[in-house]
Design a protein around this motif. Structure first.
Motif, short mmCIF file in Angstrom:
data_model
loop_
_atom_site.label_atom_id
_atom_site.label_comp_id
_atom_site.label_asym_id
_atom_site.label_seq_id
_atom_site.Cartn_x
_atom_site.Cartn_y
_atom_site.Cartn_z
N ALA A 162 -5.84 -4.48 -3.13
CA ALA A 162 -5.59 -3.24 -2.40
C ALA A 162 -6.80 -2.32 -2.45
O ALA A 162 -7.23 -1.79 -1.41
N LEU B 14 -5.10 5.11 -3.53
CA LEU B 14 -4.08 4.07 -3.66
C LEU B 14 -2.90 4.65 -4.43
O LEU B 14 -3.05 5.15 -5.55
N ALA C 240 0.74 -0.53 -5.62
CA ALA C 240 0.53 -1.91 -5.15
C ALA C 240 1.51 -2.81 -5.88
O ALA C 240 1.78 -2.62 -7.07
N PHE D 138 0.97 -2.63 -0.42
CA PHE D 138 0.45 -1.44 -1.07
C PHE D 138 0.55 -0.23 -0.15
O PHE D 138 0.59 -0.34 1.08
#
Length: 248
Positions: free
Chosen positions: A160, A177, A180, A193
Protein backbone atom coordinates in the motif's frame (compact mmCIF):
# COMPACT_ATOMS: atom_id res chain seq x y z
CA UNK A 1 9.36 -5.45 -2.24
CA UNK A 2 12.18 -5.37 -4.78
CA UNK A 3 9.89 -7.08 -7.28
CA UNK A 4 7.24 -4.42 -6.78
CA UNK A 5 9.81 -1.64 -7.07
CA UNK A 6 10.94 -3.10 -10.40
CA UNK A 7 7.33 -3.04 -11.60
CA UNK A 8 6.79 0.61 -10.69
CA UNK A 9 7.60 2.13 -14.12
CA UNK A 10 4.83 0.07 -15.74
CA UNK A 11 2.51 0.61 -12.79
CA UNK A 12 3.13 4.35 -12.93
CA UNK A 13 2.32 4.45 -16.64
CA UNK A 14 -0.98 2.62 -16.22
CA UNK A 15 -2.18 3.84 -12.82
CA UNK A 16 -0.97 7.39 -12.28
CA UNK A 17 -4.11 8.97 -13.76
CA UNK A 18 -6.07 7.57 -10.81
CA UNK A 19 -4.85 10.61 -8.94
CA UNK A 20 -6.53 12.89 -11.49
CA UNK A 21 -10.01 11.43 -12.12
CA UNK A 22 -11.36 14.89 -12.82
CA UNK A 23 -8.79 15.62 -15.53
CA UNK A 24 -8.82 12.43 -17.55
CA UNK A 25 -9.26 12.45 -21.30
CA UNK A 26 -12.81 11.29 -21.95
CA UNK A 27 -13.35 9.28 -25.10
CA UNK A 28 -15.77 6.54 -26.08
CA UNK A 29 -15.57 3.32 -28.02
CA UNK A 30 -18.56 3.66 -30.32
CA UNK A 31 -20.01 6.32 -32.60
CA UNK A 32 -23.41 5.78 -31.01
CA UNK A 33 -21.86 6.47 -27.63
CA UNK A 34 -20.39 9.74 -28.89
CA UNK A 35 -23.87 10.78 -29.94
CA UNK A 36 -25.11 9.87 -26.50
CA UNK A 37 -22.30 11.96 -24.99
CA UNK A 38 -23.33 14.97 -27.05
CA UNK A 39 -26.85 14.36 -25.81
CA UNK A 40 -25.54 14.48 -22.26
CA UNK A 41 -24.14 17.96 -22.75
CA UNK A 42 -27.42 19.24 -24.19
CA UNK A 43 -29.55 17.70 -21.50
CA UNK A 44 -27.38 18.88 -18.64
CA UNK A 45 -27.31 22.37 -20.12
CA UNK A 46 -31.08 22.35 -20.49
CA UNK A 47 -31.45 21.26 -16.89
CA UNK A 48 -29.15 24.04 -15.72
CA UNK A 49 -31.07 26.63 -17.74
CA UNK A 50 -34.34 25.38 -16.30
CA UNK A 51 -32.90 25.61 -12.82
CA UNK A 52 -31.80 29.19 -13.42
CA UNK A 53 -35.37 30.10 -14.35
CA UNK A 54 -36.83 28.45 -11.25
CA UNK A 55 -37.74 30.37 -8.11
CA UNK A 56 -34.93 31.46 -5.80
CA UNK A 57 -36.20 29.14 -3.07
CA UNK A 58 -35.01 26.03 -4.96
CA UNK A 59 -31.99 24.63 -3.14
CA UNK A 60 -28.71 23.44 -4.63
CA UNK A 61 -29.46 20.01 -3.22
CA UNK A 62 -32.75 19.79 -5.11
CA UNK A 63 -31.03 20.89 -8.32
CA UNK A 64 -28.30 18.28 -7.86
CA UNK A 65 -30.83 15.52 -7.23
CA UNK A 66 -32.81 16.57 -10.28
CA UNK A 67 -29.72 16.41 -12.45
CA UNK A 68 -28.74 13.04 -11.03
CA UNK A 69 -32.21 11.63 -11.74
CA UNK A 70 -32.06 12.99 -15.27
CA UNK A 71 -28.61 11.55 -15.80
CA UNK A 72 -29.56 8.16 -14.40
CA UNK A 73 -32.69 7.92 -16.53
CA UNK A 74 -31.46 9.59 -19.69
CA UNK A 75 -27.83 8.54 -19.86
CA UNK A 76 -27.13 5.33 -18.00
CA UNK A 77 -29.83 3.22 -19.65
CA UNK A 78 -28.71 3.94 -23.22
CA UNK A 79 -25.10 3.58 -22.10
CA UNK A 80 -25.72 0.07 -20.82
CA UNK A 81 -27.45 -0.91 -24.04
CA UNK A 82 -24.54 0.04 -26.30
CA UNK A 83 -21.51 -1.13 -24.31
CA UNK A 84 -19.41 -3.71 -26.15
CA UNK A 85 -20.94 -6.96 -24.93
CA UNK A 86 -18.12 -9.10 -26.29
CA UNK A 87 -16.01 -8.17 -23.26
CA UNK A 88 -18.54 -6.82 -20.72
CA UNK A 89 -21.88 -8.28 -19.65
CA UNK A 90 -24.44 -6.74 -17.33
CA UNK A 91 -26.24 -9.26 -15.15
CA UNK A 92 -30.00 -9.17 -14.75
CA UNK A 93 -29.77 -9.05 -10.96
CA UNK A 94 -27.41 -7.08 -8.75
CA UNK A 95 -27.23 -5.21 -5.46
CA UNK A 96 -29.80 -2.44 -5.29
CA UNK A 97 -28.35 0.86 -6.45
CA UNK A 98 -25.44 -0.73 -8.31
CA UNK A 99 -24.66 -2.08 -11.75
CA UNK A 100 -22.30 -5.03 -12.39
CA UNK A 101 -19.41 -5.23 -14.81
CA UNK A 102 -17.88 -8.55 -15.84
CA UNK A 103 -14.90 -8.45 -18.17
CA UNK A 104 -14.67 -11.96 -19.58
CA UNK A 105 -11.56 -11.17 -21.59
CA UNK A 106 -9.40 -9.93 -18.72
CA UNK A 107 -11.02 -11.93 -15.93
CA UNK A 108 -12.47 -9.51 -13.39
CA UNK A 109 -15.80 -8.21 -12.15
CA UNK A 110 -17.07 -5.48 -9.83
CA UNK A 111 -20.08 -3.30 -9.01
CA UNK A 112 -20.35 0.46 -9.45
CA UNK A 113 -23.04 2.91 -8.27
CA UNK A 114 -26.02 3.42 -10.55
CA UNK A 115 -25.74 6.75 -12.36
CA UNK A 116 -21.98 6.75 -12.84
CA UNK A 117 -20.92 7.08 -16.46
CA UNK A 118 -18.32 5.02 -18.29
CA UNK A 119 -15.45 7.05 -19.71
CA UNK A 120 -12.18 6.12 -21.33
CA UNK A 121 -8.97 7.47 -19.80
CA UNK A 122 -5.71 6.69 -21.49
CA UNK A 123 -3.72 4.03 -19.64
CA UNK A 124 -6.68 2.62 -17.69
CA UNK A 125 -8.64 -0.49 -18.57
CA UNK A 126 -12.02 0.53 -17.19
CA UNK A 127 -13.30 3.76 -15.62
CA UNK A 128 -16.71 4.82 -14.32
CA UNK A 129 -17.31 8.19 -12.70
CA UNK A 130 -19.96 10.56 -11.44
CA UNK A 131 -20.43 13.39 -13.95
CA UNK A 132 -21.35 15.88 -11.23
CA UNK A 133 -18.80 14.88 -8.58
CA UNK A 134 -15.68 14.07 -10.65
CA UNK A 135 -13.65 12.81 -7.69
CA UNK A 136 -16.16 9.97 -7.31
CA UNK A 137 -14.90 7.26 -9.63
CA UNK A 138 -13.71 3.68 -9.96
CA UNK A 139 -10.96 2.45 -12.24
CA UNK A 140 -9.33 -0.90 -13.00
CA UNK A 141 -5.83 -1.42 -14.31
CA UNK A 142 -3.58 -4.39 -15.01
CA UNK A 143 0.09 -5.02 -15.76
CA UNK A 144 1.81 -8.35 -16.53
CA UNK A 145 3.61 -10.13 -13.70
CA UNK A 146 5.34 -13.47 -13.22
CA UNK A 147 4.27 -13.59 -9.57
CA UNK A 148 1.55 -15.99 -8.49
CA UNK A 149 0.47 -14.37 -5.22
CA UNK A 150 0.13 -10.75 -4.10
CA UNK A 151 2.02 -11.69 -0.91
CA UNK A 152 5.15 -12.18 -3.02
CA UNK A 153 5.35 -8.37 -3.20
CA UNK A 154 5.33 -7.87 0.58
CA UNK A 155 2.85 -7.19 3.35
CA UNK A 156 -0.39 -5.24 2.81
CA UNK A 157 1.12 -2.14 4.41
CA UNK A 158 4.33 -2.35 2.37
CA UNK A 159 2.47 -2.74 -0.92
CA UNK A 160 0.00 0.00 0.00
CA UNK A 161 2.68 2.52 0.97
CA UNK A 162 4.69 1.83 -2.18
CA UNK A 163 1.72 2.16 -4.53
CA UNK A 164 0.34 5.26 -2.82
CA UNK A 165 3.63 7.14 -2.82
CA UNK A 166 4.92 6.00 -6.20
CA UNK A 167 1.81 5.39 -8.29
CA UNK A 168 -1.58 6.40 -6.91
CA UNK A 169 -0.75 10.00 -6.03
CA UNK A 170 1.41 12.64 -7.74
CA UNK A 171 4.65 13.56 -5.96
CA UNK A 172 3.33 17.06 -5.23
CA UNK A 173 0.51 15.72 -3.05
CA UNK A 174 0.77 14.63 0.56
CA UNK A 175 -0.62 11.18 1.31
CA UNK A 176 -1.72 9.27 4.37
CA UNK A 177 -2.29 5.52 4.65
CA UNK A 178 -5.18 4.90 7.01
CA UNK A 179 -5.45 1.12 6.97
CA UNK A 180 -4.26 -1.90 5.00
CA UNK A 181 -5.56 -5.45 5.24
CA UNK A 182 -5.47 -8.89 3.64
CA UNK A 183 -8.41 -11.14 2.91
CA UNK A 184 -9.08 -14.35 1.02
CA UNK A 185 -11.94 -14.95 -1.43
CA UNK A 186 -12.32 -18.43 -2.95
CA UNK A 187 -8.67 -19.17 -2.33
CA UNK A 188 -7.36 -15.94 -3.86
CA UNK A 189 -5.60 -13.34 -1.71
CA UNK A 190 -6.50 -9.66 -2.00
CA UNK A 191 -4.92 -6.64 -0.34
CA UNK A 192 -7.20 -3.67 0.37
CA UNK A 193 -6.20 -0.30 1.75
CA UNK A 194 -7.68 3.09 2.58
CA UNK A 195 -5.77 6.33 2.11
CA UNK A 196 -5.95 10.10 1.65
CA UNK A 197 -4.37 12.30 -1.00
CA UNK A 198 -4.16 15.99 -0.14
CA UNK A 199 -4.16 18.50 -3.00
CA UNK A 200 -4.15 22.29 -2.51
CA UNK A 201 -7.87 22.58 -3.19
CA UNK A 202 -9.28 19.20 -2.17
CA UNK A 203 -8.65 15.99 -0.25
CA UNK A 204 -9.57 12.68 -1.84
CA UNK A 205 -10.50 9.72 0.34
CA UNK A 206 -9.77 6.53 -1.58
CA UNK A 207 -9.94 2.76 -1.37
CA UNK A 208 -7.83 0.33 -3.39
CA UNK A 209 -7.88 -3.44 -3.89
CA UNK A 210 -5.00 -5.35 -5.50
CA UNK A 211 -4.53 -8.99 -6.38
CA UNK A 212 -2.79 -11.28 -8.86
CA UNK A 213 -4.29 -13.69 -11.39
CA UNK A 214 -4.02 -14.70 -15.03
CA UNK A 215 -0.41 -13.51 -15.05
CA UNK A 216 -1.50 -9.95 -14.19
CA UNK A 217 -1.27 -7.51 -11.29
CA UNK A 218 -4.79 -6.06 -10.89
CA UNK A 219 -5.55 -2.74 -9.21
CA UNK A 220 -9.02 -1.31 -8.56
CA UNK A 221 -9.26 2.16 -7.00
CA UNK A 222 -12.35 4.09 -6.00
CA UNK A 223 -12.83 7.24 -3.96
CA UNK A 224 -14.58 10.53 -3.30
CA UNK A 225 -13.96 14.04 -2.10
CA UNK A 226 -13.34 13.98 1.66
CA UNK A 227 -16.30 16.32 2.18
CA UNK A 228 -18.59 13.61 0.77
CA UNK A 229 -16.88 10.62 2.37
CA UNK A 230 -19.51 10.07 5.08
CA UNK A 231 -22.21 9.92 2.39
CA UNK A 232 -20.25 7.77 -0.05
CA UNK A 233 -18.34 5.47 2.31
CA UNK A 234 -20.77 2.54 2.29
CA UNK A 235 -21.17 2.65 -1.48
CA UNK A 236 -17.43 2.77 -2.08
CA UNK A 237 -16.87 -0.13 0.33
CA UNK A 238 -19.43 -2.08 -1.68
CA UNK A 239 -17.41 -1.38 -4.84
CA UNK A 240 -14.18 -2.58 -3.21
CA UNK A 241 -15.78 -5.67 -1.67
CA UNK A 242 -17.33 -6.62 -5.01
CA UNK A 243 -14.01 -6.76 -6.90
CA UNK A 244 -13.26 -10.33 -7.96
CA UNK A 245 -10.70 -11.93 -10.27
CA UNK A 246 -11.48 -15.18 -12.11
CA UNK A 247 -9.50 -17.46 -14.38
CA UNK A 248 -9.68 -16.89 -18.15
Amino acid sequence: MAALQNSLPSLHHTLFLNAFPQKGLQKHHHTAFLCCKRGVSVRVKAEQSSSAAASSSSSHFQDSCGRRQMIAAGITAPLVSIVDRTSITFAAETKKGFLPVTDKKDGYSFLYPFGWQEVVIEGQDKVFKDVIEPLESVSVNMIPTNKQDIRDFGSPQEVAETLIKKVLAPPTQKTKLIEAAEHDVDGKVYYTFEFLTLAPNYTRHALTAVSIGNGKFYTLTTGANERRWSKMKDRLLTVIDSFKIFNV
